[in-house]
Design a protein around this motif. Sequence first.
Motif, PDB file in Angstrom:
ATOM      1  N   LYS A 263       0.810  -1.222   0.000  1.00 30.32           N
ATOM      2  CA  LYS A 263       0.000   0.000   0.000  1.00 30.32           C
ATOM      3  C   LYS A 263       0.843   1.272   0.000  1.00 30.32           C
ATOM      4  N   GLY A 264       2.125   1.131   0.240  1.00 28.94           N
ATOM      5  CA  GLY A 264       3.010   2.293   0.279  1.00 28.94           C
ATOM      6  C   GLY A 264       4.446   1.835   0.209  1.00 28.94           C
ATOM      7  N   PRO A 265       5.388   2.666   0.622  1.00 26.37           N
ATOM      8  CA  PRO A 265       6.801   2.298   0.556  1.00 26.37           C
ATOM      9  C   PRO A 265       7.098   1.015   1.323  1.00 26.37           C
ATOM     10  N   TYR A 266       8.033   0.233   0.784  1.00 24.90           N
ATOM     11  CA  TYR A 266       8.421  -1.046   1.392  1.00 24.90           C
ATOM     12  C   TYR A 266       9.934  -1.075   1.527  1.00 24.90           C
ATOM     13  N   ASP A 473       5.906   5.808 -12.200  1.00 24.42           N
ATOM     14  CA  ASP A 473       4.803   5.147 -11.497  1.00 24.42           C
ATOM     15  C   ASP A 473       5.325   4.299 -10.341  1.00 24.42           C
ATOM     16  N   HIS A 474       6.537   3.771 -10.511  1.00 27.14           N
ATOM     17  CA  HIS A 474       7.146   2.929  -9.474  1.00 27.14           C
ATOM     18  C   HIS A 474       8.630   3.248  -9.397  1.00 27.14           C
ATOM     19  N   ASN A 500       2.540   0.351  -4.291  1.00 31.30           N
ATOM     20  CA  ASN A 500       3.778  -0.005  -4.994  1.00 31.30           C
ATOM     21  C   ASN A 500       4.565   1.215  -5.463  1.00 31.30           C
ATOM     22  N   ASP A 501       4.514   2.306  -4.688  1.00 33.04           N
ATOM     23  CA  ASP A 501       5.188   3.521  -5.143  1.00 33.04           C
ATOM     24  C   ASP A 501       6.703   3.439  -5.002  1.00 33.04           C
ATOM     25  N   VAL A 502       7.210   3.040  -3.833  1.00 25.43           N
ATOM     26  CA  VAL A 502       8.651   3.011  -3.599  1.00 25.43           C
ATOM     27  C   VAL A 502       9.019   1.691  -2.923  1.00 25.43           C
TER      28      VAL A 502
END
Length: 726
Positions: A263-266, A473-474, A500-502
């Motif tokens: 859902k966001g940065p990983y 996008d990613h 899946n942004d960062v």
Amino acid sequence: MAESTVILTKRGRNADPSIRKLEMAFLDKLTADDALPGLHIEPINNSADPRARTGRVNDNFRAVLFRLDQNGSPVYIYYGAYPHDEGTALAQRMTLTINPLNGIPEIRETEPRLSATPEPRRETKPTGDQVRVLGHTSNELTALGIDPDLAEAAAEATTEDGLLDAAAQHPEWQGMVLLDLLTGIPLEEIAERLKAGAEATADEEDEDTRIIEAVRRSPDTQATFTYIENNDELRQAIEAGDFGAWRIWLHPAQRRLVAADYKGPYRLAGGAGTGKTVVLVHRARRLWRADESRRVLLTTFTTNLADGIAEQLSLLDPGVPITDQPGQPGICVVGIDALAARVLKQAGAAIAEDVATVLGQARAEIARRTSQQAWRDAIDSAGSELPDELRRPEFFAAEYGAVILPNRLTEERAYLRVRRPGRGVRLGKLQRQAVWRVVSAYRMNARMDGALDFVEAAMIAAAHVERTGPLFDHVLVDEAQDLGPAHLMLVRALAAEGPNDVFLAEDAHQRIYGARLVLSHYGLQVRGRSSRLKLNYRTTAQNLRLAQQILEGGDWVDGDEGVEEHGGYRSARRGPEPELAESASLTAELDRAAEVVKAWLAEDAKPETIAILVRDQQVRDRVATALGERGVKVRAVERERVPAGTPVVMTMHRAKGTEFSRVLLFGISEASIPKAQRAYEFDPEAHAEAILRERALLYVAATRARDALAVSWSGQASSLLPQPSH
């Protein structure tokens, strides 16, 4: 004409580089037409498996294969090329079966097939001070499909070495499962994974088809076999040999990271050689394949590392469009500073507004890079009121990058009020005013020259992207621990917040640039979205043990403010013990270096897989010259790619992101490593950080070796090395 498909095996392949071209020619013909008369594909009389075949590689070597049938078309499992009589005898006694408990294909030497219901075995308890390393019973292990004799040995093993030695003579996947257990993966999770792999091919009634489909679809099967789709893949695998053919294989734990949506940065953590880059490459490809209009960025700290990632991506999928220009569909692979430069160039004259935001005055003349002497010149011209301990370029570069640029300070009054968390030197008002005068002089000189430093360029690029909109996008980042605040703010701006942004891969133990940072301070909230890889695929267990000893004594913290433990990592490979040697003088150490490299070359190692790693460029050039004088032709490598045909000498910093079969760490003395840290004496915390970076640098260097590792020094050994035994 009967076109064939080829499946390569990992363990059985012949590693002799002298016959790789012969292998390639043989397999090239085999895929085109297995009936060509020169191939001599023949069944074996009295063979243990009727599918066993041999083929003619040349007059002296025979290929050992299994011939399977898939809807009337031949599929060959290639086990390797061997001297004629040895190959024939091997093909006669080899069998290809499917493990009845998990569906994994296994190649064995005439051993009975496992029973689906192994007889229960009596368990015993540890005695005395001995502790069994695995903590599972033999019954639990045989239920996974592991051979009963290995399960018994593994359950009783009191050392990791003993356990892995026992696994060496069994199918590859069994050793991998034991390593999974050693790294803490629950047995129940492994059992579910193996069950899913078996179920994926359970509907196939024909054994040949089950084997082929297991190779295509089961991650555990892919630890041993790889399905070759076309001749390009075949050529890459053969020419790379055992040294590089398996760089893109995914362990099941890695495969989940590739396929998952977040859902966001990983944040993905893991020690050297645990496959973080492999995950990034596969994940970038997966994200782009899902929608080929997507803009995917793969970036890292240096251009050399980015070039290596691009090469790995091409190896994985030659059809992926790779670019180095931001904002284009496809996968952009570029170093973070080069990316910032491209953003500024694309912006053109419009960048003046963003320069004003960051530096206080608008200008569009930014093509040049600031001189390395710039801080020294500014201190000399405007730093007369500074205390002596602050009259250092290192202090100003750190203060500028950690405090002034991230807060986009353009006036003295703002600097007088700003908080300076993480900066060990306390500054009063008068000292801050003196510091600001030097910063103003630095900026004025750069403005007159039309120059920016790299950190300024990254921050201005971040401000521009924040103002004009995301370019990707990613965004996927390798070696994220080496990025500074400006880089992280640029990463955050490049992709809009969302799924899946960062995706950041990092290892605090490899942070050889800058200071430790907290990702959340720069808009990258990864709390609750992180994991760690613990299985090393590059470095042998013996070399990994030495590298981990180098880390002992350091205070390691990751990007999520958690303690970064260096224990718990395991290696999938075994090899010789590292050689640590003291020399009486530099001349004697150079003599020994020449002897070591000559011995490695005599073992038929490919020259370009041998590296001598040193602390700095001056030592690099001296060693390259001295080895040449001793009859060992080497090449000093700086920014260029590693050339073929010659051993290389490079700095430890340059070696980041590379790997070699054999590595000599040269000059690991107390006088050079840790290198003199007088520049950081103004601040005990900065000095401790500098020593930590030296420890990390030596760890990075030690983990470049896949197989053999040698360490040498003259004089007193570095205090960062484990004490040598005599």
